[in-house]
Scaffold this active site. Sequence first.
Site, short mmCIF file in Angstrom:
data_model
loop_
_atom_site.label_atom_id
_atom_site.label_comp_id
_atom_site.label_asym_id
_atom_site.label_seq_id
_atom_site.Cartn_x
_atom_site.Cartn_y
_atom_site.Cartn_z
N GLN A 7 13.24 -4.65 31.84
CA GLN A 7 13.59 -4.34 33.23
C GLN A 7 13.61 -5.62 34.08
OE1 GLN A 7 14.54 -1.36 33.78
NE2 GLN A 7 14.86 -1.43 35.99
N ALA A 50 5.27 13.82 2.71
CA ALA A 50 3.83 13.62 2.98
C ALA A 50 3.61 12.34 3.77
CB ALA A 50 3.04 13.57 1.66
N PHE A 80 0.88 -1.18 0.00
CA PHE A 80 0.00 0.00 0.00
C PHE A 80 0.91 1.22 0.00
CE2 PHE A 80 -2.11 3.13 2.87
CZ PHE A 80 -3.41 3.19 2.38
N SER A 95 0.65 8.45 17.21
CA SER A 95 -0.16 8.63 18.43
C SER A 95 -0.72 10.05 18.50
CB SER A 95 0.67 8.32 19.68
OG SER A 95 1.00 6.96 19.70
N GLU A 97 0.49 3.99 10.32
CA GLU A 97 -0.98 3.98 10.26
C GLU A 97 -1.61 4.97 11.25
OE1 GLU A 97 -3.10 0.46 9.32
OE2 GLU A 97 -1.27 -0.59 8.74
N LEU A 148 1.25 4.95 0.04
CA LEU A 148 0.62 6.25 0.29
C LEU A 148 1.68 7.30 0.68
CD1 LEU A 148 -2.11 7.83 0.72
CD2 LEU A 148 -2.01 7.07 3.11
#
Length: 380
Positions: free
Chosen positions: A337, A130, A123, A367, A364, A125
Amino acid sequence: MEFRFTDEQRQIVEMVAEFVDDEVVPIADEIDHEDEFPRELVDELAELGLMGMPFPEEYGGAGLDYHAYPAALEEISRGSGGLGTIVAAHISLAGNMLYEFGDESQKEEFLTPVAEGTDIGAFALSEAGAGSDVPAMDTVAEREGDGYRINGGKLWISNGSVADTVTLFAKTDRDAGSKGISSFIVRPEADDGFIVEGTEDKLGDKGCPTAELRFDDLWIPEDRRLGEEGEGFVQALKTLNGGRITIAARSIGIAQAALDEATTYSQDREQFDQPISDFQAIQHKLADMDTKTRAARLLMHDAADKKIRGENFIKEAAQAKLYASEISREVANEGIQIHGGYGYTKDFPAERFYRDAKLNEIYEGTSEVLRNTIAAKLLD
Ligand SMILES: Cc1cc2nc3c(=O)[nH]c(=O)nc-3n(C[C@H](O)[C@H](O)[C@H](O)COP(=O)(O)OP(=O)(O)OC[C@H]3O[C@@H](n4cnc5c(N)ncnc54)[C@H](O)[C@@H]3O)c2cc1C
């Protein structure tokens, strides 16, 4: 929401988990070290019907619903984060573009071999300028004869160097912003002007080639356009929305692997004449890791539930991906840890889980961008 697997869903997930334990986990370190596309493993996934999980059987898929598919992808990612990306980009991005927006003959010709896993999908994109800002793309598709002449380039394309079918986004109208973007089916082998510039040397996600692509006067016929001119941006958003459920799955699979490994290690490792799992500090870490992983899994199935019911699931998919990706990095960090100094070495897979988990917060929808999406829905 009450979520329980049906017997059929449970059997599928158990089958995939067994395959992952037998065939993926034993070579996961090798995949990480060599960073080569694991062709034989992908062929085995195809034989089991796992390269076309959610697509109808008439197009070569396995007909799984959106609970069974992400749960199976979670298991695959528990074995190898790189393999998780290979399958997620192939199915949720490339395959879904063909399934949702292809006409009947495009589905027969291009989706069926992707769903059967004989063709690999990608895919394309993102571009150098961009990423989050999709309409800033520079790749153009200009009408020429009974087709389009495409020029430009793409960056960070998962499976990009090994793909047989690429769903590609380009501007058909440079002055129309997001409404000037269209999508196309490109066949790297047959279409002159498709150039793989190279692949990235990444922190993690090894085994999945992340390619830089260039299109140099690449010509394709008009019947390779997906949908109408100008629909590409909305198609991309819809596809990424569903894709976020599967990146949540990849995150949860990696978190589960980090938790399982840390639990075993804490029972084996002795300090002060007792297993470190006897220390409450370690027990609390394990308790938090399990709690966060379970909560992420429930958010994922909640988003899946809305998608299956045909309800709007933009906010839920963004929340599932945001939460799962952040806890996956936190859980993997605590896994290191718990391993102490050994966790910082390649003697144990704890550090691989951490490197693989970090990516989930970036692709995708970062955050930050997902928080924008969630807030926009809240304030709507
Ligand atoms: C391993 C890997 C695999 C990938 N696979 C694919 C693929 O198969 N296909 C594909 O098309 N792309 C793929 N990508 C690209 C990926 O989707 C982008 O990297 C991602 O969308 C972010 O874009 P960017 O890297 O340009 O970052 P930028 O958009 O430049 O963001 C940089 C920083 O600014 C923040 N930011 C940007 N805009 C905003 C805003 N509006 N509000 C708040 N903060 C903001 C971001 O959150 C981030 O922290 C992949 C990337 C990687 C690393």
